[in-house]
Design a protein around this motif. Structure first.
Motif, PDB file in Angstrom:
ATOM      1  N   GLY A 137       0.793  -1.220   0.000  1.00  0.00           N
ATOM      2  CA  GLY A 137       0.000   0.000   0.000  1.00  0.00           C
ATOM      3  C   GLY A 137       0.825   1.268   0.000  1.00  0.00           C
ATOM      4  N   ARG A 138       2.127   1.170  -0.316  1.00  0.00           N
ATOM      5  CA  ARG A 138       2.981   2.356  -0.366  1.00  0.00           C
ATOM      6  C   ARG A 138       3.068   2.839  -1.809  1.00  0.00           C
ATOM      7  NH1 ARG A 138       7.907  -0.402   2.756  1.00  0.00           N
ATOM      8  NH2 ARG A 138       7.668  -1.624   0.861  1.00  0.00           N
ATOM      9  N   THR A 139       3.199   4.149  -1.971  1.00  0.00           N
ATOM     10  CA  THR A 139       3.344   4.697  -3.312  1.00  0.00           C
ATOM     11  C   THR A 139       4.729   4.377  -3.853  1.00  0.00           C
ATOM     12  OG1 THR A 139       4.161   6.806  -2.502  1.00  0.00           O
ATOM     13  CG2 THR A 139       1.776   6.617  -2.848  1.00  0.00           C
ATOM     14  N   VAL A 140       4.868   4.456  -5.171  1.00  0.00           N
ATOM     15  CA  VAL A 140       6.145   4.166  -5.809  1.00  0.00           C
ATOM     16  C   VAL A 140       7.205   5.156  -5.322  1.00  0.00           C
ATOM     17  CG1 VAL A 140       7.337   4.073  -8.023  1.00  0.00           C
ATOM     18  CG2 VAL A 140       5.025   3.155  -7.814  1.00  0.00           C
ATOM     19  N   ALA A 141       6.848   6.429  -5.214  1.00  0.00           N
ATOM     20  CA  ALA A 141       7.798   7.444  -4.755  1.00  0.00           C
ATOM     21  C   ALA A 141       8.239   7.145  -3.325  1.00  0.00           C
ATOM     22  CB  ALA A 141       7.171   8.836  -4.829  1.00  0.00           C
ATOM     23  N   MET A 142       7.299   6.741  -2.483  1.00  0.00           N
ATOM     24  CA  MET A 142       7.654   6.421  -1.109  1.00  0.00           C
ATOM     25  C   MET A 142       8.551   5.188  -1.070  1.00  0.00           C
ATOM     26  SD  MET A 142       5.213   5.617   2.131  1.00  0.00           S
ATOM     27  CE  MET A 142       4.939   7.306   2.611  1.00  0.00           C
ATOM     28  N   ARG A 143       8.224   4.191  -1.908  1.00  0.00           N
ATOM     29  CA  ARG A 143       9.053   2.989  -1.946  1.00  0.00           C
ATOM     30  C   ARG A 143      10.468   3.333  -2.388  1.00  0.00           C
ATOM     31  NH1 ARG A 143       6.184  -0.395  -5.336  1.00  0.00           N
ATOM     32  NH2 ARG A 143       7.251   0.533  -7.097  1.00  0.00           N
ATOM     33  N   GLU A 144      10.590   4.186  -3.416  1.00  0.00           N
ATOM     34  CA  GLU A 144      11.919   4.599  -3.880  1.00  0.00           C
ATOM     35  C   GLU A 144      12.667   5.366  -2.802  1.00  0.00           C
ATOM     36  OE1 GLU A 144      11.050   6.751  -7.443  1.00  0.00           O
ATOM     37  OE2 GLU A 144      10.735   4.924  -8.620  1.00  0.00           O
TER      38      GLU A 144
END
Length: 169
Positions: A137-144
């Motif tokens: 449930g994390r955004t791609v930007a947050m994951r990066e």
């Protein structure tokens, strides 16, 4: 002494024969159901009775409309007719028919649950695609960003280990 029937059972036992296996007869309701399932069967049973007595119920309701205490006296014939009709259809055969209908509809209820679950999974997938979320449930930007932080921490730990080893030598 209680009188016996041709099968040799007493009158008391013959009155309760529906609860026991007598000869080749099986119990009327051999499958035990949970309380919510029994409530669903009763709902079907009462709905059938109400459908069969709909005219009498409507007559009683029309009579009772806008009445308070006088309803007891003024609507007595309609109430008696409604009760007579409902008692006519409230029997074990009707309950067994409702139970059979419930079992017949079991496949349909299962199909509806599976369809609902499939739709939920599809909606969840679309939600993740729309917002660019991963499985957690994390955004791609947050994951990066988290990956960058973790990489920096690994690099810092590695530098500290090398620095510590260099001081010992």
């Amino acid at each position: 002494m209680a009188a016996t029937t041709p099968t040799g059972a007493s009158d008391v036992a013959s009155k309760h024969a529906d609860n026991y296996i007598v000869g080749d007869r099986i119990p009327t309701n051999p499958t035990p159901l949970s309380a919510p399932q029994e409530a669903q069967v009763r709902e079907l049973y009462y709905r059938r009775v109400k459908d069969k007595c709909a005219d009498e119920i409507k007559e009683f309701a029309a009579c009772a409309l806008n009445r308070t205490l006088s309803m007891v006296f003024a609507c007595r014939p309609q109430k008696l007719a409604m009760n007579h009709c409902m008692l006519q259809y409230q029997n074990q055969e009707s309950m067994d028919a409702a139970r059979a209908e419930w079992f017949a509809l079991a496949g349909e209820r299962k199909r509806q649950r599976e369809e609902h679950k499939r739709k939920q999974e599809e909606a969840k997938k679309k939600h993740h695609e729309w917002w660019g979320l991963d499985e957690q449930g994390r955004t791609v930007a947050m994951r990066e960003a988290m990956e960058r932080v973790e990489a920096e921490e690994r690099e810092r730990d590695l530098m500290e280990r090398k620095g510590v080893k260099g001081r010992r030598s």
